[in-house]
Design a protein around this motif. Structure first.
Motif, PDB file in Angstrom:
ATOM      1  N   GLY A  16       1.034  -1.173  -0.051  1.00  0.00           N
ATOM      2  CA  GLY A  16       0.111   0.063   0.020  1.00  0.00           C
ATOM      3  C   GLY A  16       0.824   1.197  -0.231  1.00  0.00           C
ATOM      4  N   THR A  17       0.436   2.064   0.714  1.00  0.00           N
ATOM      5  CA  THR A  17       1.161   3.456   0.750  1.00  0.00           C
ATOM      6  C   THR A  17       1.849   3.258   2.041  1.00  0.00           C
ATOM      7  OG1 THR A  17      -0.432   4.623  -0.521  1.00  0.00           O
ATOM      8  CG2 THR A  17       1.409   6.128   0.638  1.00  0.00           C
ATOM      9  N   VAL A  18       2.859   2.680   2.176  1.00  0.00           N
ATOM     10  CA  VAL A  18       3.788   2.249   3.322  1.00  0.00           C
ATOM     11  C   VAL A  18       5.113   3.021   3.482  1.00  0.00           C
ATOM     12  CG1 VAL A  18       2.116   0.492   4.002  1.00  0.00           C
ATOM     13  CG2 VAL A  18       4.153   0.010   2.505  1.00  0.00           C
ATOM     14  N   GLN A  19       5.833   3.632   2.139  1.00  0.00           N
ATOM     15  CA  GLN A  19       6.866   4.023   2.415  1.00  0.00           C
ATOM     16  C   GLN A  19       6.752   5.589   2.195  1.00  0.00           C
ATOM     17  OE1 GLN A  19       9.795   2.523  -0.482  1.00  0.00           O
ATOM     18  NE2 GLN A  19       9.490   0.450   0.290  1.00  0.00           N
ATOM     19  N   GLY A  20       7.669   6.331   2.956  1.00  0.00           N
ATOM     20  CA  GLY A  20       7.438   7.665   2.910  1.00  0.00           C
ATOM     21  C   GLY A  20       6.660   8.154   3.850  1.00  0.00           C
ATOM     22  N   VAL A  21       6.099   7.381   4.734  1.00  0.00           N
ATOM     23  CA  VAL A  21       5.086   8.025   5.645  1.00  0.00           C
ATOM     24  C   VAL A  21       5.273   7.474   7.252  1.00  0.00           C
ATOM     25  CG1 VAL A  21       3.139   7.820   4.127  1.00  0.00           C
ATOM     26  CG2 VAL A  21       3.536   5.650   5.175  1.00  0.00           C
ATOM     27  N   SER A  22       6.484   7.405   7.411  1.00  0.00           N
ATOM     28  CA  SER A  22       7.039   6.854   8.567  1.00  0.00           C
ATOM     29  C   SER A  22       6.555   5.623   9.174  1.00  0.00           C
ATOM     30  CB  SER A  22       6.644   8.154   9.797  1.00  0.00           C
ATOM     31  OG  SER A  22       7.263   9.336   9.540  1.00  0.00           O
ATOM     32  N   TYR A  23       6.397   4.725   8.322  1.00  0.00           N
ATOM     33  CA  TYR A  23       5.963   3.439   8.690  1.00  0.00           C
ATOM     34  C   TYR A  23       6.707   2.604   9.294  1.00  0.00           C
ATOM     35  CZ  TYR A  23       3.134  -0.863   8.334  1.00  0.00           C
ATOM     36  OH  TYR A  23       2.217  -1.926   8.704  1.00  0.00           O
ATOM     37  N   ARG A  24       8.132   2.748   8.717  1.00  0.00           N
ATOM     38  CA  ARG A  24       9.262   1.721   9.685  1.00  0.00           C
ATOM     39  C   ARG A  24       9.322   2.309  11.247  1.00  0.00           C
ATOM     40  NH1 ARG A  24      14.326   2.420   6.123  1.00  0.00           N
ATOM     41  NH2 ARG A  24      13.277   4.471   5.815  1.00  0.00           N
ATOM     42  N   ALA A  25       9.272   3.587  11.181  1.00  0.00           N
ATOM     43  CA  ALA A  25       9.655   4.245  12.438  1.00  0.00           C
ATOM     44  C   ALA A  25       8.558   4.039  13.570  1.00  0.00           C
ATOM     45  CB  ALA A  25       9.811   5.732  12.491  1.00  0.00           C
ATOM     46  N   ALA A  26       7.361   4.018  12.855  1.00  0.00           N
ATOM     47  CA  ALA A  26       6.250   3.918  14.067  1.00  0.00           C
ATOM     48  C   ALA A  26       6.230   2.268  14.158  1.00  0.00           C
ATOM     49  CB  ALA A  26       5.055   4.343  13.255  1.00  0.00           C
ATOM     50  N   CYS A  27       6.410   1.552  13.228  1.00  0.00           N
ATOM     51  CA  CYS A  27       6.346   0.083  13.381  1.00  0.00           C
ATOM     52  C   CYS A  27       7.430  -0.353  14.430  1.00  0.00           C
ATOM     53  CB  CYS A  27       6.624  -0.746  12.126  1.00  0.00           C
ATOM     54  SG  CYS A  27       6.721  -2.612  12.218  1.00  0.00           S
ATOM     55  N   ALA A  28       8.503   0.134  14.427  1.00  0.00           N
ATOM     56  CA  ALA A  28       9.615  -0.207  15.451  1.00  0.00           C
ATOM     57  C   ALA A  28       9.259   0.212  16.657  1.00  0.00           C
ATOM     58  CB  ALA A  28      10.990   0.478  15.030  1.00  0.00           C
ATOM     59  N   GLU A  29       8.539   1.264  16.764  1.00  0.00           N
ATOM     60  CA  GLU A  29       8.249   1.850  18.132  1.00  0.00           C
ATOM     61  C   GLU A  29       7.094   0.996  18.765  1.00  0.00           C
ATOM     62  OE1 GLU A  29       5.830   5.886  19.915  1.00  0.00           O
ATOM     63  OE2 GLU A  29       7.172   5.929  18.148  1.00  0.00           O
ATOM     64  N   GLU A  86      14.656 -16.161  15.075  1.00  0.00           N
ATOM     65  CA  GLU A  86      16.028 -16.118  14.499  1.00  0.00           C
ATOM     66  C   GLU A  86      16.807 -15.600  15.994  1.00  0.00           C
ATOM     67  OE1 GLU A  86      16.398 -13.494  11.145  1.00  0.00           O
ATOM     68  OE2 GLU A  86      14.837 -14.725  10.253  1.00  0.00           O
ATOM     69  N   GLY A  87      16.184 -15.401  16.998  1.00  0.00           N
ATOM     70  CA  GLY A  87      16.910 -14.748  18.179  1.00  0.00           C
ATOM     71  C   GLY A  87      17.454 -13.612  17.999  1.00  0.00           C
ATOM     72  N   HIS A  88      16.693 -12.515  17.620  1.00  0.00           N
ATOM     73  CA  HIS A  88      17.225 -11.016  17.437  1.00  0.00           C
ATOM     74  C   HIS A  88      17.498 -10.523  18.910  1.00  0.00           C
ATOM     75  CE1 HIS A  88      16.818 -10.818  13.005  1.00  0.00           C
ATOM     76  NE2 HIS A  88      15.593 -11.381  13.246  1.00  0.00           N
ATOM     77  N   ASP A  89      18.002  -9.562  18.975  1.00  0.00           N
ATOM     78  CA  ASP A  89      18.529  -8.949  20.182  1.00  0.00           C
ATOM     79  C   ASP A  89      17.671  -7.665  20.613  1.00  0.00           C
ATOM     80  OD1 ASP A  89      20.564 -10.749  20.930  1.00  0.00           O
ATOM     81  OD2 ASP A  89      21.959  -9.467  19.906  1.00  0.00           O
ATOM     82  N   ASP A  90      17.137  -7.158  19.449  1.00  0.00           N
ATOM     83  CA  ASP A  90      16.309  -5.670  19.765  1.00  0.00           C
ATOM     84  C   ASP A  90      15.417  -5.510  18.433  1.00  0.00           C
ATOM     85  OD1 ASP A  90      18.062  -5.183  17.794  1.00  0.00           O
ATOM     86  OD2 ASP A  90      18.923  -3.537  19.401  1.00  0.00           O
ATOM     87  N   PHE A  91      14.754  -4.614  18.429  1.00  0.00           N
ATOM     88  CA  PHE A  91      14.051  -4.464  17.310  1.00  0.00           C
ATOM     89  C   PHE A  91      14.467  -3.027  16.659  1.00  0.00           C
ATOM     90  CE2 PHE A  91      10.611  -3.565  14.091  1.00  0.00           C
ATOM     91  CZ  PHE A  91       9.979  -4.744  13.900  1.00  0.00           C
ATOM     92  N   THR A  92      14.993  -3.262  15.334  1.00  0.00           N
ATOM     93  CA  THR A  92      15.726  -2.312  14.488  1.00  0.00           C
ATOM     94  C   THR A  92      15.124  -1.949  13.196  1.00  0.00           C
ATOM     95  OG1 THR A  92      17.047  -3.984  13.385  1.00  0.00           O
ATOM     96  CG2 THR A  92      18.104  -3.135  15.428  1.00  0.00           C
ATOM     97  N   VAL A  93      15.496  -0.679  12.684  1.00  0.00           N
ATOM     98  CA  VAL A  93      14.841  -0.358  11.562  1.00  0.00           C
ATOM     99  C   VAL A  93      16.322  -0.458  10.533  1.00  0.00           C
ATOM    100  CG1 VAL A  93      14.185   1.785  10.072  1.00  0.00           C
ATOM    101  CG2 VAL A  93      13.277   1.591  12.443  1.00  0.00           C
ATOM    102  N   ARG A  94      15.687  -1.016   9.365  1.00  0.00           N
ATOM    103  CA  ARG A  94      16.874  -1.301   8.241  1.00  0.00           C
ATOM    104  C   ARG A  94      16.576  -0.476   6.960  1.00  0.00           C
ATOM    105  NH1 ARG A  94      17.835  -7.709   8.169  1.00  0.00           N
ATOM    106  NH2 ARG A  94      18.727  -7.924  10.441  1.00  0.00           N
ATOM    107  N   ARG A  95      17.310  -0.192   6.290  1.00  0.00           N
ATOM    108  CA  ARG A  95      17.147   0.517   4.936  1.00  0.00           C
ATOM    109  C   ARG A  95      16.059   1.368   4.694  1.00  0.00           C
ATOM    110  NH1 ARG A  95      16.377  -1.580  -0.146  1.00  0.00           N
ATOM    111  NH2 ARG A  95      15.330  -3.569  -0.197  1.00  0.00           N
TER     112      ARG A  95
END
Length: 95
Positions: A16-29, A86-95
């Motif tokens: 959908g319209t999910v890039q350029g709308v702070s989706y990644r930052a909000a999802c990580a939060e 996968e045993g991640h240590d935290d929640f990160t935002v990638r590219r």
């Protein structure tokens, strides 16, 4: 008291319209608030990819949130696949 047998991991593809709308930052939060680990990243085709793991209830809450996303987003679809943690240590935002 082991948490591993009460863990769920998902791989999501949000379109959908999910890039350029702070989706990644909000999802990580949202994911961090729920105590989840994993990551979120933009895909070249305009979708957002989310990998999240944690308690089943918390994962389900994030999946529900991903259907709406932040206010500026317009989500068309969320594809959900259960995957092995996968045993991640935290929640990160990638590219």
């Amino acid at each position: 008291m082991s948490v591993s047998n009460q863990s769920r991991a998902v791989d999501l593809r949000v379109t959908g319209t999910v890039q350029g709308v702070s989706y990644r930052a909000a999802c990580a939060e949202q994911a961090r608030t729920l105590g989840l680990v994993g990551y979120v990243e933009n895909l070249d085709d305009g979708a957002v990819h989310v990998v999240a793991e944690g308690t089943p209830d918390a994962v389900e809450s994030l999946v529900d949130w991903c259907h709406d996303g932040p206010d500026a987003a317009s989500v068309d679809d969320v594809e959900v696949r259960d995957v092995a943690p996968e045993g991640h240590d935290d929640f990160t935002v990638r590219r």
